[in-house]
Design a protein around this motif. Structure first.
Motif, PDB file in Angstrom:
ATOM      1  N   TYR A 112       0.901  -1.199   0.027  1.00 23.62           N
ATOM      2  CA  TYR A 112       0.027  -0.004  -0.055  1.00 23.62           C
ATOM      3  C   TYR A 112       0.892   1.308  -0.038  1.00 23.62           C
ATOM      4  CZ  TYR A 112      -3.719  -3.223   1.358  1.00 23.62           C
ATOM      5  OH  TYR A 112      -4.768  -4.164   0.980  1.00 23.62           O
ATOM      6  N   HIS A 113       0.643   2.036  -0.728  1.00 23.78           N
ATOM      7  CA  HIS A 113       1.469   3.422  -0.999  1.00 23.78           C
ATOM      8  C   HIS A 113       1.017   4.538   0.186  1.00 23.78           C
ATOM      9  CE1 HIS A 113       3.109   2.276  -4.753  1.00 23.78           C
ATOM     10  NE2 HIS A 113       1.754   1.906  -5.129  1.00 23.78           N
ATOM     11  N   ASN A 114      -0.258   4.596   0.366  1.00 23.02           N
ATOM     12  CA  ASN A 114      -0.503   5.720   1.525  1.00 23.02           C
ATOM     13  C   ASN A 114      -1.679   4.983   2.573  1.00 23.02           C
ATOM     14  OD1 ASN A 114       1.170   7.878   0.474  1.00 23.02           O
ATOM     15  ND2 ASN A 114      -0.554   8.417  -1.059  1.00 23.02           N
TER      16      ASN A 114
END
Length: 66
Positions: A34-36
């Motif tokens: 997950y990036h953010n």
């Protein structure tokens, strides 16, 4: 008794480490991260205690009239 030929061992060990490193890099690169990531706020309900609703006064023994 014949002697064991160990001249190629260093090459084999180094190549093994290189191959293992490459395999692990490929395995890790295939994962989806997950990036953010966002935190979900945890709401706790406020519980009123019985002593919070009424006014109380604490008298110290020294403040009492004689």
């Amino acid at each position: 008794m014949p002697q064991l030929d160990t001249s190629t061992w260093l090459t084999m060990i180094l190549s093994m480490f290189l191959v293992l490193f490459i395999i692990f890099q490929v395995k890790i690169s295939k994962h989806n991260f997950y990036h953010n990531p966002e935190l979900t706020p945890a709401k706790t309900p406020k519980q009123n205690a019985p002593w919070e609703t009424k006014w109380t006064k604490i008298y110290l023994p020294l403040s009492l009239p004689l």
